[in-house]
Design a protein around this motif. Structure first.
Motif, PDB file in Angstrom:
ATOM      1  N   MET A   1      -7.329   3.733  -7.688  1.00 60.88           N
ATOM      2  CA  MET A   1      -8.131   2.508  -7.747  1.00 60.88           C
ATOM      3  C   MET A   1      -7.321   1.310  -7.251  1.00 60.88           C
ATOM      4  O   MET A   1      -7.847   0.434  -6.567  1.00 60.88           O
ATOM      5  CB  MET A   1      -8.619   2.283  -9.176  1.00 60.88           C
ATOM      6  N   GLN A   2      -6.025   1.282  -7.579  1.00 60.64           N
ATOM      7  CA  GLN A   2      -5.158   0.201  -7.101  1.00 60.64           C
ATOM      8  C   GLN A   2      -5.105   0.180  -5.572  1.00 60.64           C
ATOM      9  O   GLN A   2      -5.120  -0.884  -4.951  1.00 60.64           O
ATOM     10  CB  GLN A   2      -3.742   0.377  -7.639  1.00 60.64           C
ATOM     11  N   PHE A   3      -5.041   1.367  -4.965  1.00 63.37           N
ATOM     12  CA  PHE A   3      -4.961   1.471  -3.513  1.00 63.37           C
ATOM     13  C   PHE A   3      -6.191   0.828  -2.860  1.00 63.37           C
ATOM     14  O   PHE A   3      -6.071   0.013  -1.946  1.00 63.37           O
ATOM     15  CB  PHE A   3      -4.855   2.948  -3.109  1.00 63.37           C
ATOM     16  N   HIS A   4      -7.361   1.161  -3.357  1.00 60.74           N
ATOM     17  CA  HIS A   4      -8.593   0.632  -2.759  1.00 60.74           C
ATOM     18  C   HIS A   4      -8.760  -0.860  -3.026  1.00 60.74           C
ATOM     19  O   HIS A   4      -9.209  -1.606  -2.143  1.00 60.74           O
ATOM     20  CB  HIS A   4      -9.793   1.430  -3.265  1.00 60.74           C
ATOM     21  N   THR A   5      -8.381  -1.296  -4.221  1.00 59.05           N
ATOM     22  CA  THR A   5      -8.480  -2.722  -4.526  1.00 59.05           C
ATOM     23  C   THR A   5      -7.502  -3.533  -3.674  1.00 59.05           C
ATOM     24  O   THR A   5      -7.822  -4.637  -3.218  1.00 59.05           O
ATOM     25  CB  THR A   5      -8.195  -2.972  -6.023  1.00 59.05           C
ATOM     26  N   ARG A   6      -6.315  -2.975  -3.444  1.00 57.45           N
ATOM     27  CA  ARG A   6      -5.317  -3.686  -2.621  1.00 57.45           C
ATOM     28  C   ARG A   6      -5.803  -3.849  -1.176  1.00 57.45           C
ATOM     29  O   ARG A   6      -5.519  -4.866  -0.537  1.00 57.45           O
ATOM     30  CB  ARG A   6      -3.979  -2.923  -2.650  1.00 57.45           C
ATOM     31  N   ILE A   7      -6.543  -2.862  -0.680  1.00 55.59           N
ATOM     32  CA  ILE A   7      -7.123  -3.001   0.663  1.00 55.59           C
ATOM     33  C   ILE A   7      -8.113  -4.166   0.681  1.00 55.59           C
ATOM     34  O   ILE A   7      -8.120  -4.979   1.616  1.00 55.59           O
ATOM     35  CB  ILE A   7      -7.810  -1.685   1.094  1.00 55.59           C
TER      36      ILE A   7
ATOM     37  N   LEU B   1       0.827  -1.204   0.000  1.00 57.70           N
ATOM     38  CA  LEU B   1       0.000   0.000   0.000  1.00 57.70           C
ATOM     39  C   LEU B   1       0.867   1.262   0.000  1.00 57.70           C
ATOM     40  O   LEU B   1       0.555   2.246  -0.675  1.00 57.70           O
ATOM     41  CB  LEU B   1      -0.940  -0.004   1.212  1.00 57.70           C
ATOM     42  N   ARG B   2       1.960   1.202   0.748  1.00 65.63           N
ATOM     43  CA  ARG B   2       2.875   2.349   0.780  1.00 65.63           C
ATOM     44  C   ARG B   2       3.483   2.573  -0.609  1.00 65.63           C
ATOM     45  O   ARG B   2       3.646   3.711  -1.056  1.00 65.63           O
ATOM     46  CB  ARG B   2       3.959   2.130   1.834  1.00 65.63           C
TER      47      ARG B   2
ATOM     48  N   ILE C   1       2.093   1.858  -3.458  1.00 65.15           N
ATOM     49  CA  ILE C   1       1.062   2.425  -4.328  1.00 65.15           C
ATOM     50  C   ILE C   1       0.926   3.926  -4.091  1.00 65.15           C
ATOM     51  O   ILE C   1       0.772   4.708  -5.039  1.00 65.15           O
ATOM     52  CB  ILE C   1      -0.287   1.710  -4.105  1.00 65.15           C
ATOM     53  N   ILE C   2       0.998   4.340  -2.824  1.00 60.79           N
ATOM     54  CA  ILE C   2       0.918   5.773  -2.520  1.00 60.79           C
ATOM     55  C   ILE C   2       2.087   6.518  -3.160  1.00 60.79           C
ATOM     56  O   ILE C   2       1.920   7.606  -3.724  1.00 60.79           O
ATOM     57  CB  ILE C   2       0.888   6.015  -0.992  1.00 60.79           C
ATOM     58  N   GLU C   3       3.269   5.929  -3.079  1.00 63.81           N
ATOM     59  CA  GLU C   3       4.433   6.579  -3.701  1.00 63.81           C
ATOM     60  C   GLU C   3       4.282   6.626  -5.222  1.00 63.81           C
ATOM     61  O   GLU C   3       4.705   7.589  -5.865  1.00 63.81           O
ATOM     62  CB  GLU C   3       5.713   5.836  -3.303  1.00 63.81           C
ATOM     63  N   LEU C   4       3.677   5.593  -5.796  1.00 67.08           N
ATOM     64  CA  LEU C   4       3.396   5.605  -7.230  1.00 67.08           C
ATOM     65  C   LEU C   4       2.443   6.746  -7.562  1.00 67.08           C
ATOM     66  O   LEU C   4       2.646   7.481  -8.544  1.00 67.08           O
ATOM     67  CB  LEU C   4       2.786   4.268  -7.660  1.00 67.08           C
ATOM     68  N   GLN C   5       1.408   6.898  -6.736  1.00 64.14           N
ATOM     69  CA  GLN C   5       0.477   8.017  -6.937  1.00 64.14           C
ATOM     70  C   GLN C   5       1.197   9.352  -6.906  1.00 64.14           C
ATOM     71  O   GLN C   5       0.910  10.245  -7.700  1.00 64.14           O
ATOM     72  CB  GLN C   5      -0.582   8.011  -5.830  1.00 64.14           C
ATOM     73  N   ARG C   6       2.133   9.469  -5.980  1.00 63.03           N
ATOM     74  CA  ARG C   6       2.856  10.726  -5.831  1.00 63.03           C
ATOM     75  C   ARG C   6       3.610  11.074  -7.119  1.00 63.03           C
ATOM     76  O   ARG C   6       3.725  12.233  -7.497  1.00 63.03           O
ATOM     77  CB  ARG C   6       3.810  10.651  -4.643  1.00 63.03           C
TER      78      ARG C   6
ATOM     79  N   GLY D   1      -5.439  20.136  -7.818  1.00 63.66           N
ATOM     80  CA  GLY D   1      -5.634  20.844  -6.560  1.00 63.66           C
ATOM     81  C   GLY D   1      -6.202  19.955  -5.476  1.00 63.66           C
ATOM     82  O   GLY D   1      -6.159  20.306  -4.300  1.00 63.66           O
ATOM     83  N   ASN D   2      -6.744  18.786  -5.842  1.00 58.11           N
ATOM     84  CA  ASN D   2      -7.293  17.854  -4.853  1.00 58.11           C
ATOM     85  C   ASN D   2      -6.393  16.629  -4.652  1.00 58.11           C
ATOM     86  O   ASN D   2      -6.622  15.842  -3.742  1.00 58.11           O
ATOM     87  CB  ASN D   2      -8.686  17.381  -5.282  1.00 58.11           C
ATOM     88  N   GLU D   3      -5.411  16.483  -5.525  1.00 60.54           N
ATOM     89  CA  GLU D   3      -4.559  15.301  -5.455  1.00 60.54           C
ATOM     90  C   GLU D   3      -3.795  15.228  -4.135  1.00 60.54           C
ATOM     91  O   GLU D   3      -3.632  14.154  -3.558  1.00 60.54           O
ATOM     92  CB  GLU D   3      -3.591  15.294  -6.641  1.00 60.54           C
ATOM     93  N   ASP D   4      -3.324  16.382  -3.650  1.00 55.80           N
ATOM     94  CA  ASP D   4      -2.580  16.386  -2.382  1.00 55.80           C
ATOM     95  C   ASP D   4      -3.459  15.911  -1.231  1.00 55.80           C
ATOM     96  O   ASP D   4      -2.995  15.189  -0.339  1.00 55.80           O
ATOM     97  CB  ASP D   4      -2.030  17.785  -2.085  1.00 55.80           C
ATOM     98  N   PHE D   5      -4.732  16.328  -1.247  1.00 55.77           N
ATOM     99  CA  PHE D   5      -5.654  15.872  -0.207  1.00 55.77           C
ATOM    100  C   PHE D   5      -5.800  14.353  -0.247  1.00 55.77           C
ATOM    101  O   PHE D   5      -5.822  13.682   0.785  1.00 55.77           O
ATOM    102  CB  PHE D   5      -7.036  16.527  -0.381  1.00 55.77           C
ATOM    103  N   THR D   6      -5.916  13.824  -1.457  1.00 57.50           N
ATOM    104  CA  THR D   6      -6.058  12.377  -1.618  1.00 57.50           C
ATOM    105  C   THR D   6      -4.852  11.636  -1.050  1.00 57.50           C
ATOM    106  O   THR D   6      -4.992  10.640  -0.338  1.00 57.50           O
ATOM    107  CB  THR D   6      -6.238  12.014  -3.109  1.00 57.50           C
ATOM    108  N   LEU D   7      -3.655  12.118  -1.359  1.00 57.88           N
ATOM    109  CA  LEU D   7      -2.444  11.476  -0.847  1.00 57.88           C
ATOM    110  C   LEU D   7      -2.396  11.515   0.677  1.00 57.88           C
ATOM    111  O   LEU D   7      -2.055  10.521   1.329  1.00 57.88           O
ATOM    112  CB  LEU D   7      -1.207  12.149  -1.434  1.00 57.88           C
ATOM    113  N   ILE D   8      -2.732  12.651   1.243  1.00 59.57           N
ATOM    114  CA  ILE D   8      -2.723  12.786   2.702  1.00 59.57           C
ATOM    115  C   ILE D   8      -3.725  11.816   3.330  1.00 59.57           C
ATOM    116  O   ILE D   8      -3.424  11.132   4.314  1.00 59.57           O
ATOM    117  CB  ILE D   8      -3.039  14.240   3.118  1.00 59.57           C
ATOM    118  N   GLU D   9      -4.908  11.740   2.731  1.00 61.88           N
ATOM    119  CA  GLU D   9      -5.942  10.840   3.271  1.00 61.88           C
ATOM    120  C   GLU D   9      -5.527   9.380   3.138  1.00 61.88           C
ATOM    121  O   GLU D   9      -5.744   8.573   4.052  1.00 61.88           O
ATOM    122  CB  GLU D   9      -7.265  11.109   2.553  1.00 61.88           C
ATOM    123  N   HIS D  10      -4.917   9.016   2.030  1.00 59.88           N
ATOM    124  CA  HIS D  10      -4.432   7.646   1.870  1.00 59.88           C
ATOM    125  C   HIS D  10      -3.364   7.326   2.915  1.00 59.88           C
ATOM    126  O   HIS D  10      -3.322   6.219   3.464  1.00 59.88           O
ATOM    127  CB  HIS D  10      -3.873   7.445   0.459  1.00 59.88           C
TER     128      HIS D  10
END
Length: 234
Positions: free
Chosen positions: A155-161, A133-134, A136-141, A193-202
């Protein structure tokens, strides 16, 4: 009073052939990977013409029960939760396109489902799960500023959960809902402008999963999904 009339409905030959072919598969006489009998064999076995065989075979293929390749015998497919959900992709998308209420119901169902998945993941997550999961978050970044790729990683993050449960039906359902919703995301620019929020929440969700904190993980997931549900609209 006399007995009510029980009308006998005359069925197409292809429907009868379909029922018999389906029974060959469901009974186990034909198993995943087996070749279906040739058209000529089936014509002789059932006493019908080629069109009825081909129509029945096409119906089996449309249901995901067999695979038809040009120049080869049709083969029986192994049914999985994923393949079953993929069979209803088109009809699910049509339903959503015709009914705004259905889209809202799907968003609510996804939130309900993901809350449970997150609790399940918090109870069973291994070091490997957390590391994946970590990653995937770095990939998102790395995809910041690239909405299509960023959403794919999301989508990968949620499916992996969902995979942490070890239940393939949960995984298939998670993937299906994400695919159906993706068709109704608003303009990709909304993510700017919302991507940073998504990363923080993940990252917050991941932290709670790593701590095996089911209540905390569910709370962070709910906050994340309630914020993002506005991105899916007509």
């Amino acid at each position: 009073m006399g007995q009510p009339v029980e009308q006998i409905v005359r069925r197409k030959l292809s429907d009868e052939v379909f029922d018999r072919l389906e029974r060959l598969i469901t009974s186990g006489e034909l198993r995943p990977g087996d070749e279906m009998p040739s058209e000529r064999t089936l014509m002789e076995r059932f006493g019908v013409g080629r069109p009825a065989i081909r129509e029945a075979m096409q119906t089996l293929a449309n249901m995901g029960l067999v695979n038809i390749s040009h120049g080869e015998r049709a083969k029986v497919l192994e049914l999985t939760a994923k393949s079953i959900f993929r069979q209803v992709d088109l009809t699910a998308k049509i339903m959503l396109s015709q009914s705004p209420a259905s889209l809202e119901h799907l968003k609510s169902a996804r939130i309900f489902f993901e809350r449970g998945m997150t609790r399940e993941a918090a109870a069973h997550a291994t070091e490997k799960d957390i590391a994946d999961l970590r990653e995937i978050i770095e990939l998102q970044r790395t995809w910041l500023g690239h909405p299509e790729e960023f959403i794919s990683a999301d989508m990968q993050f949620h499916t992996r959960i969902a995979q942490i449960s070890g239940n393939p039906i949960f995984v298939a359902l998670s993937e299906a809902m994400l695919i159906w919703l993706k068709a109704y995301q608003t303009d990709m620019l909304i993510w700017t402008g919302n991507e940073d929020f998504t990363l923080i929440e993940h990252e917050e969700i991941l932290q709670r999963l790593a701590e095996n904190d089911a209540d905390g993980a569910e709370r962070e997931m709910l906050k994340h999904l309630e914020r993002s549900r506005a991105f899916y609209t007509k």
